[in-house]
Design an enzyme around this catalytic site. Structure first.
Site, PDB file in Angstrom:
ATOM      1  N   TYR A   1      20.253   1.216  48.083  1.00  0.00           N
ATOM      2  CA  TYR A   1      20.588   2.509  48.846  1.00  0.00           C
ATOM      3  C   TYR A   1      18.594   2.024  49.822  1.00  0.00           C
ATOM      4  O   TYR A   1      18.847   2.992  50.671  1.00  0.00           O
ATOM      5  CB  TYR A   1      20.835   3.316  47.397  1.00  0.00           C
ATOM      6  CG  TYR A   1      20.146   4.995  47.865  1.00  0.00           C
ATOM      7  CD1 TYR A   1      21.031   5.559  48.703  1.00  0.00           C
ATOM      8  CD2 TYR A   1      19.027   5.264  47.511  1.00  0.00           C
ATOM      9  CE1 TYR A   1      20.612   6.872  48.820  1.00  0.00           C
ATOM     10  CE2 TYR A   1      19.082   6.755  47.296  1.00  0.00           C
ATOM     11  CZ  TYR A   1      19.575   7.468  48.646  1.00  0.00           C
ATOM     12  OH  TYR A   1      19.191   9.052  48.997  1.00  0.00           O
TER      13      TYR A   1
ATOM     14  N   SER B   1      14.446   9.059  51.519  1.00  0.00           N
ATOM     15  CA  SER B   1      14.427   9.460  49.944  1.00  0.00           C
ATOM     16  C   SER B   1      13.406   8.885  49.520  1.00  0.00           C
ATOM     17  O   SER B   1      12.818   8.097  50.275  1.00  0.00           O
ATOM     18  CB  SER B   1      15.727   8.507  49.825  1.00  0.00           C
ATOM     19  OG  SER B   1      15.370   8.202  48.163  1.00  0.00           O
TER      20      SER B   1
END
Length: 322
Positions: free
Chosen positions: A152, A127
């Site tokens: 995350y 990501s």
């Protein structure tokens, strides 16, 4: 050729499976269909995939170590594309253990399966969040990403490190893909663009964080899938320590959030009622992908214009929710 796609009922997994099936490739999908967002949407994606005779699906959780191991024993895969994960920056503040179980333990289970089955190439989703609060733009894979600002992001950085260790120790070819704000038809309802369209369609106000002073490198789903497919065909060769690569996949064109909203308004022919709010914890002001290494390796650079991608999404949204 037979490919395992984890998270096949998810947004990117669904589109990738459709592309591979259209090319005559056998796809074996797994997903746990969790309720982080509308399960009905996930099942609707699967319904589309079930129309292909080369598609198989198994309900399976990444946390099921024995189940994942059994899958790799039972099925001969040529390539694994690991897209399943607990997504969302903000949700990681509320439910951190979902990220530990799915993104860390779950990824370890996939790595072990690939190792023992001698998989030819593991491609996995990272990501743009790994860049944290980096101020140097555009973000390059050569930049330090040692300071994530959300759990995350930390799990995605950890995935890259875990992959490198398996590449080095077991000669497992791995490629990590840092996705930049993916959008398009069949997208995730928790994403801002989806929320904006839904709210504007029903004359509800939208929440605009950092008072609209955000920029995002919005990347259309078809460009993401094209990048994945091209990378799949090029497993990295051992150079130095390991057969390991990481690439950015982004549109290389950051767009101001208020401009993004104006584009939606123009397409829908309606104005948004904006609630201007401060920055949320875990968010970053700007994302901007340097994709030179991806282009050099694959000959591909994402380029779908924002208005084209948003028109496709809004058309799908109106049809799906009609």
């Amino acid at each position: 050729m037979k490919v395992l796609v984890t998270g096949a009922a998810g947004f990117i997994g669904y589109h990738l499976a459709q592309r591979l099936l259209a090319e005559g490739i056998q796809v074996y999908g797994i997903d746990n269909l969790n309720d982080y967002y509308d399960v009905t949407l996930k099942k609707a994606r699967l319904t589309q995939l079930y129309t292909h005779p080369n598609f198989q699906f198994q309900y399976l959780d990444l946390g099921d170590r024995l189940g994942i191991a059994q899958l790799f024993q039972d099925e001969p895969f040529d390539c694994v594309v690991h897209l399943a994960a607990q997504a969302g920056v903000r949700y990681s503040l509320e439910n951190p253990f979902a990220y530990i179980d799915g993104n860390l333990a779950g990824f370890a289970h996939i790595l072990e399966g690939c190792r023992h089955s001698q998989i030819g190439h593991l491609v996995y989703a990272s990501s743009s969040s790994v860049y944290g609060a980096n101020t140097k733009i555009p973000f390059s894979t050569e930049d330090s990403v040692d300071h994530p600002i959300s759990l995350y992001a930390a799990t995605k950085k950890a995935n890259e490190l875990m992959a490198h260790s398996y590449s080095h120790l077991f000669n497992l070819p791995t490629t990590g893909l840092r996705f930049f704000t993916v959008y398009g038809p069949w997208g995730r309802p928790d994403m801002a663009y989806f929320k904006f369209v839904k709210a504007i369609a029903s004359d509800q106000p939208i929440d605009v964080y950092n008072f609209g002073k955000m920029q995002r490198d919005f990347t259309y789903i078809d460009d993401i899938v094209e990048g994945i497919v091209r990378v799949m065909a090029q497993p990295p060769q051992a150079s130095g320590a390991a057969p390991y690569k990481v690439y950015n996949i982004g549109n290389h064109t950051p767009v101001a959030l208020l401009t993004f909203i104006e584009t939606i308004e123009q397409i829908m022919g309606k104005f948004a009622h904006k609630n201007l709010l401060p920055m949320q914890p875990g968010d970053v002001p700007t994302t901007f992908a340097d994709v030179d290494s991806l282009t050099k390796a694959t000959g591909f650079q994402p380029s779908t214009p924002l208005h084209v991608g948003l028109e496709q999404f809004i058309q799908w949204y109106k049809h799906y929710y009609s």
